[in-house]
Design a protein around this motif. Structure first.
Motif: not given
Lengths: 417, 87, 953
Positions: A306, A308, C237-239, C243, C400-402, C422
């Motif tokens: 995924r 960044s 959603g990201f790491d 968001v 999506q943010a794993r 989350w």
């Protein structure tokens, strides 16, 4: 049991039988205890290598060991572009052999992977870039590979969406390789798996390798028990370092995430593959109608499939700067693959410090287009123990010797390639 | 978007930083020879897991520092100055 | 006409009529409508055509998950394809068109595809179209490309504006239904920085469908009004708690990039489509959607309605419709018994338990066939069939943010695994029913706040009500096309074919059949498809799973993702300190990287070689001045500055005398040339170095990194002074004559010889003078503080120096044989460039060891040479390859090419294999791409003044 020949006639016949007669495209195999050759990795290069070993080198006692389902790594995650525009003669020869392989692909493998030679157009925005790309085109032409200059009016005719003058970097022209284009990526893995399986290769899915014990034969510990093989080929893209570590050596590889994007389907607006020289951006329109596009890697080590945000922003702004009329088009998905970025940006097809263990790695983010030739040269290396003439420059020892193949001159920094 | 903890400025967006690669390799002494420098420049552990790496706060204080980050989960466990060791 | 507007209280304002157009026909809706509700109210049933088979399709949902009702909106630059009518907020004058049909929606000739449907199973194209070999691109593919695609892109610039807002908070709540409102209210009350997102233009989610909830919602909305972003969809959603959300605004869209400590996912659930034959007929609609249209928009979606569902909550739609006076003829439930069946019968609805719909009829729905408990069939005439196969919690953003997903058999859906950042609440966590969801939102907020160290009090909640229960159904096996993806025309049979052919892994099945790859992301039929796969493979649904969830949760405009930094704003534009002077004096600018630099000065805009050579000749014959302020400049200070420079450069600086300058060559650690420049010693512990313009940033980073990590013991500090100093190169035989009267130091050769450097007052400004030369002439580089640059430059010009641009500078340096980026291309070594003597023989420096690798010292490496055409009138093209006469194998290439001011004709620099040993040899500069082959002679790269007499003048 063979999957049977595909044709329009067969489609008609099966339609009358309610499509009940289609057989598995490839036969699912369980790992046997011993093989003459084991290929780790059921992606494009692993499957193509298996196919060439069976077809070209007559070796059928082969297993392709794939930890998941075939083709779910970078093969299913790339932007489907094929081309052979490189600077140096050895690279032009190798990548054009791959392009010729794509040209034969459907007839040879009896599978329509929608090889579409729509053309790849590299735009230029400065005089320095004009000279640089001209140098590449001239090198290609000297090797008998098609390349042509296109003036700004020609660019507009080929890609009406391109904004010629108002953007940050005006378009001064472009270089076109008409034989470049796109190939339906997923179909490539299916086609090779089917052909290899028909030739007797074991396609062993859901079987991961968790240990490598050098020796003769080499012993692979897998999630389905031990497998021994006379020779082993690693073809696991971003995971090459992990497998090499199992065998006790390190590689000039770092693993980076590369993102790709696709928009909703629209009627045809972009006939060929276009790359932007004012930023890192490339795009094409799939047969389904979505614009498929991408940019540079995320720029730091990552095994996460995924991406960044900064690279999303960079790719999106570059794309709209080039083709502002796409502003209201909706982007449906973004995803990422993990790339085996080598220290000079070029592939490594080579023997290793471990006898009988061979490598096909370092494809960076250009591995997809190389598959037909990559499979051939890796198969040659594994079958004969000597490099294929097209791939002598891809050996691992080049880093120690100083014979790096740094087409971009970016230096030993994977994030810069 | 990674959020990078600069030991001087605190947490900030990845976009403020420049990545400088593996912080676990050490430059050999000048007389170590080609093999040692080859290993230093080219060979990497490249782990799918915890990775000690250099970041530079290029759009901030310009400090160079170490980050211990997991290359699969992106979890950052630690950041510190050159010469410091992660706990 | 089947749908109609009822007179009842709802979330619309009947007093505000709005006119709009659909396919050229005039319609009227009211404020509060979506395009879909207005079309339904007007009795429209067919609103689109499917992707592959062009089957007529109606509205199925009331939200962004809509697969069918995609329209093209707007005209000209506003044209936008594939917009779900279900999310379009109706506005006066709105223009919408149906898509993917020709010539019209009603009569679509492309529907001929349906006749061939038996020939077009999943993946048919992989098995045919391969003969003859050339025919794919010429014949089949163009036809497929024309037929594929849905709407059309705009061909004009987008008039909308986009920007990005960066936001930070403690708690982000996504979704403002019962759970989200409860969570956000508690978070705000606890004093946490809170952001609440809601995708709708009417905020309240499911509470909007029950007037009893109005007071509770109003109180919560008042409490959260400062932190609510309505019309805002969390798209990804990201790491690390990032968001991305897109807000739809008047005149454009805004991307909110939110960094947060905690996220409460209150995104609700999406109702699923059951697979049964004929489930795509216009008139088949999700039960919850019908309830939305009724309660929120006062639209009865049909006159004669049946419900086919296997969960209790779906019954609410039937009850509400009955209450509104709509005929509900039957409820078909595959369960033998269920709690609400009795109530349904009490309401006068016929309930068929243990039954299924096995067929539908009509161009738009006219009849359904029900397979009853005993196996017999019954036809029922209906215009609308409401369906439900349960609800899938909307967990995409978190996935999506794993955040790992957990299969929950009890709801036949996925939930979030425990995660420190989350947490899902309400229907997104599988807690259905408004009361239960509100309670869950409140509880989750309490936990989240506690994890941040904040105390909080439970919020006020309505009276608890039982949470509806029920299992979900997925597929009715009966002959006929049972769709699992309405947009892409993927049927259950297609998935079974995929399994027969071995494409049974969920990712393979998706890619082989295109299931779930449409604009709707397969939201309503995704799990239905997985259930078909699971049954075909003999596995549990949980073991089959879903394809990996990826951004974006909904299709998002490219413009919104790009923000404002597009077009001319794509990259910042850097201007020299004297940009305005150059502009006022006829400079034609060239874009080099981020910089704008004068290419040539020409009042008429003429950039031909004539103007360039005039400038270059002025330098060779008299004196010129050029602006080199874009060079990188780094101040190096400290007791160990000299030692540091010795290590980062290939040559020595510690021995440089104060007041002297020296050319320096910097290698990368792999032994190739990195950059070059001039370093001057201004004091015992003080150096200033210059870099090339192109590498200014990289060199500084490279030096800082080595100082911090490799040689932290060295007492050196580095600072970029690139922007602080303007720098001008004054060059030509009359350079001293122009400069001397303006400065307070003695410029006589003995006093200030070649490579001297030092402080001076120039035209009244305290600055520095370096006697260095890139042009090969007697030259001085004058550096002055950037803000005081103009009088100094003007004084030089007034003194007789002619301004010259980058092209003339290039002519001069090529004549002299000096390198720039074209030669320092990252692939050349010091020896390649003829600079091998500069490398220190001992001592540690970057690149010292690896520059001795064998391939870097090979005799056949490409070496820098000069090139002159044998016929002086022939042009040497940039980018030409070099070959031996009659051969095609490249032996090198041209790096730089100019018209020579001093020699006349073309002159080039190039890299040639073993070139230094080949001086005098005739070879060919080959530009096959331009059809030009020019015979050239290899020369020394130093075409003028090889003995350096001029620079010492």
């Amino acid at each position: 049991m063979s999957s049977g020949r595909y044709s329009g006639f067969r489609l008609l016949r099966e339609a009358m039988a309610g499509h009940q007669g289609w057989r598995r495209a490839w036969h699912p195999a369980e790992a046997k205890p011993h093989y003459r050759i084991a290929i780790i990795g059921g992606g494009g290069h692993g499957l193509a290598s298996a196919y060439h070993l069976a077809k070209t080198y007559g070796i059928r006692d082969i297993a392709v060991l794939e930890q998941g389902a075939i083709g779910q790594g970078n093969l299913g995650r790339n932007t489907t572009i094929v081309r052979s525009n490189y600077f140096t003669a050895p690279n032009i020869r190798f990548y054009d052999a791959a392009l010729q392989g794509w040209e034969r692909f459907e007839q040879e493998l009896n599978f329509n992977a929608m090889v579409s030679q729509r053309g790849t157009l590299n735009l230029i925005h400065t005089e320095g870039q004009r000279d640089l790309f001209a140098r590449r085109a001239n090198a290609m032409a000297l090797e008998g590979v098609d390349a042509e200059y296109v003036d700004p009016a020609g660019v507009k005719a080929l890609v009406p969406l391109v904004e010629l003058t108002n953007a940050r970097y005006p378009v001064l022209g472009g270089f076109l390789q008409r034989r470049g284009g796109t190939v339906r990526h997923d179909a490539v893995g299916w086609a090779y798996a089917r052909a290899a399986s028909d030739l007797g290769v074991d396609i062993v899915e859901h079987t991961g390798v968790i240990g490598i014990t050098p020796g003769h034969p080499i012993t692979l510990s897998t999630t389905a028990g031990p497998v021994t093989a006379e020779r082993v080929l690693l073809a696991v893209a971003g995971h090459s370092s992990t497998l090499a570590a199992m065998a006790g050596f390190r590689l000039p590889i770092e693993t980076y995430a590369l993102q790709a994007f696709v928009t909703e389907s629209v009627k045809p607006v972009l006939d060929l593959v276009v790359t932007y020289g004012g930023g890192h951006f490339y795009a094409s329109q799939s047969d389904k109608g979505g614009i498929v596009f991408g940019g540079a890697t995320d720029g730091h080590n990552s095994y996460a499939q995924r991406g960044s945000w900064p690279q999303v922003e960079e790719t999106m702004t570059a794309g709209l700067t080039l083709m502002p009329a796409l502003s209201r088009l909706k982007v449906l998905r973004q995803w990422a693959g993990v790339m085996d970025m080598s220290m000079d940006g070029s592939p490594i097809v080579s023997d290793t410090p471990v006898p009988h263990l061979y490598l096909s790695t370092g494809w960076c983010y250009g591995g997809f287009k190389a598959i037909p030739a990559g499979g051939l040269v890796a198969a040659h290396l594994v079958a004969t123990g000597t490099p294929h003439p097209l791939a002598e420059h891809f050996r691992l020892g080049r880093f120690r010797a100083g014979a790096q193949i740094d087409e971009r001159g970016a230096g030993p920094y994977p994030w810069a390639h | 978007m990674l959020r990078i903890p600069c030991p001087h400025c605190g947490v900030a967006d990845e976009a403020e930083f420049r990545y400088r690669g593996d912080a676990s390799v050490t430059r050999p002494p000048a007389d170590a020879g080609v093999d040692a420098f080859h290993d230093y420049v080219f060979l990497r552990d490249n782990p799918a897991g915890w990775h000690l790496e250099w970041w530079q706060h290029a759009h901030g204080c310009r400090a160079t520092f170490q980050v211990k980050r997991h290359t699969v989960s992106h979890v950052i466990a630690w950041s510190g100055w050159p010469g410091e060791a992660p706990p | 006409m089947t749908g109609r507007r009822l007179t009842r209280a709802a979330r619309i304002d009947p007093a505000q009529p709005l006119s709009f157009q659909f396919d050229g026909r005039a319609f009227q809706g009211v404020a509060g409508d979506t395009l879909a509700s207005a079309l339904l109210a007007a009795g429209e049933r067919v609103v689109g055509r499917s992707f592959k088979l062009h089957r007529p399709r109606g509205i199925v949902t009331a939200g962004p998950e809509e697969p069918n009702a995609l329209v093209e909106l707007g005209e000209g630059g506003f044209r936008e394809p594939n917009v779900p009518a279900t999310i379009v907020e109706l506005a006066e004058g709105l223009v919408a068109r149906s898509q993917n049909r020709w010539p019209s929606l009603r009569f679509d000739l492309m529907a001929i595809a349906g006749w061939f449907a038996p020939l077009l199973p999943a993946g048919f194209y992989y098995k045919t179209f391969t003969w003859p070999a050339v025919s794919w691109e010429t014949l089949y593919e163009p036809a497929i490309r024309r037929a594929a695609g849905l709407g059309r892109v705009a061909e004009l610039p987008d008039p909308d504006r986009y920007d990005v807002r960066h936001r930070f908070c403690d708690v982000l709540v996504i979704g403002a239904g019962a759970a989200g409102l409860a969570a956000a209210a508690r978070s705000v009350a606890a004093g946490a920085r809170t952001i609440l997102l809601d995708q709708d233009f009417d905020t309240g989610g499911g509470t909007l469908l029950d007037p009893a909830w109005d007071p509770w919602r109003a109180a919560r909305l008042a409490a959260v009004s400062d932190c609510l972003l309505a019309r805002t969809t969390a798209i990804a959603g990201f790491d690390h708690g990032v968001v991305a959300a897109v807000e739809r605004r008047v005149g454009g869209q805004r991307l909110h990039l939110i960094r947060t400590e905690r996220i409460v996912l209150a995104t609700g659930a999406v109702e699923r489509l059951p697979a049964f034959p004929g489930n795509d007929r216009p008139g088949v609609m999700l039960a919850g959607a019908a309830r939305s249209y009724l309660n929120r928009f006062a639209v009865a979606v049909g006159e004669r309605v049946a419900l086919f569902a296997g969960n209790d909550e779906a019954y609410l739609a039937a009850f509400d419709l009955v209450a509104a006076g709509v005929d509900v003829l039957a409820i078909i439930d595959p369960r033998p018994t269920a709690a609400p069946m009795a109530a349904a019968r009490d309401a006068g609805i016929t309930v068929f338990a243990d039954a299924a719909v096995v067929a539908t009829k009509g161009r738009t729905l006219g009849q359904i066939t029900v397979r009853l408990s005993g196996g017999q069939r019954r036809d029922i005439g209906v215009d609308t069939l409401l369906v439900s196969a349960g609800y899938s919690p909307q967990v995409q953003v978190a996935s999506q943010a794993r955040v790992p997903l957990v299969w929950r058999p009890a709801i036949a859906g996925y939930g979030l695994a425990p995660d420190p950042r989350w947490q899902a609440a309400g229907a997104a966590a599988g807690v259905f029913g408004l009361s239960a969801a509100a309670a869950d939102g409140d509880r989750v907020a309490g936990e989240v706040l506690a994890s941040l160290g904040r105390a909080s009090a439970p919020g006020a909640l309505p009276d608890p009500a039982p949470s509806p229960a029920g299992v979900a159904i997925f597929e009715v096996t009966a002959p006929g096309k049972a769709f699992v993806d309405l947009q892409h025309d993927v049927t259950a049979d297609d998935l079974r074919l995929a399994v027969r052919e071995g494409y049974s892994h969920v990712e393979h099945a998706k890619r082989y059949t295109t299931h779930g790859m449409g604009t709707d992301q397969g939201k309503i039929g995704g799990l239905t498809g997985s259930a078909v796969l699971a049954a075909a493979r003999g596995l549990d649904l949980g073991a089959v799973g879903l394809p990996r969830m990826r951004p974006y949760t909904v299709g998002t405009r490219w413009g919104a993702l790009a923000g404002a930094d597009v077009g001319v704003a794509f990259k910042p534009e850097r201007r020299l300190p004297l940009h305005r002077w150059h502009q006022a004096h006829g400079a034609v600018f060239v874009k080099i990287g981020l910089w704008l630099r004068p290419l040539v000065y020409s009042a008429t805009g003429d950039t031909s070689w004539g103007s360039v050579l005039d400038e270059a000749r002025a330098v060779r014959q008299a004196v010129g001045v050029t602006d080199v302020s874009s060079l990188g400049k780094i101040d190096v200070q400290g007791p160990d500055a000299g030692v540091f420079l010795d290590r980062v450069y290939a040559n020595t600086f510690s021995t440089l005398a104060v007041g002297r300058a020296r050319y320096g060559l910097m290698l990368r650690e792999d032994g190739f040339v990195f950059d070059d420049g001039t370093t001057s010693r201004l004091g015992p512990d003080h150096f200033v170095i210059t870099t090339t313009t192109q590498k200014a940033d990289e060199v500084l980073l490279h030096l800082e990194w080595h100082l911090a990590t490799v040689w932290p013991d060295l007492r050196v500090s580095l600072a970029s002074v690139a922007d602080h100093w303007a720098q001008f190169a004054l060059a030509g035989p009359r350079a001293r004559e122009v400069l001397a009267p303006l400065v307070d130091i003695d410029l006589a050769p003995a006093a200030f010889p070649f490579m001297a450097a030092g402080a001076a007052v120039i035209a009244g400004v305290q600055g520095r003078i370096f006697r260095i030369s890139f042009s090969g002439e007697l030259a001085y580089e004058v550096a002055v503080p950037a803000r005081q640059a103009e009088p100094v430059w003007q004084a030089l010009v007034d003194g007789g120096a002619r301004p010259y641009g980058l092209d003339a500078l290039n002519v001069l340096r090529v004549e002299k044989g000096h390198c720039t980026g074209a030669e320092l291309n990252g692939q050349t070594t010091a020896a390649d460039l003829g600079l091998q003597r500069m490398l220190k023989k001992s001592g540690d420096f970057i690149g010292g060891t690896l520059s001795t690798r064998p391939a870097l010292e090979a005799a056949d490496r490409l070496q820098l040479v000069g090139l002159r055409p044998v016929d002086p009138d022939r042009r040497i093209r940039g980018g030409a390859q070099l070959v031996c006469p009659g051969a095609t194998a490249s032996i090198g290439y041209v790096t730089s090419t100019v018209m020579s001011a001093e020699l006349g004709g073309w002159l080039a620099l190039g890299l040639v294999a073993g070139g230094r040993a080949r001086i005098g040899e005739r070879i060919v500069a080959a530009s096959p791409v331009y059809g030009e082959w020019v015979e050239v002679t290899i020369t020394s790269p130093h075409a003028i003044d090889p003995d350096n007499t001029r620079v010492h003048a």
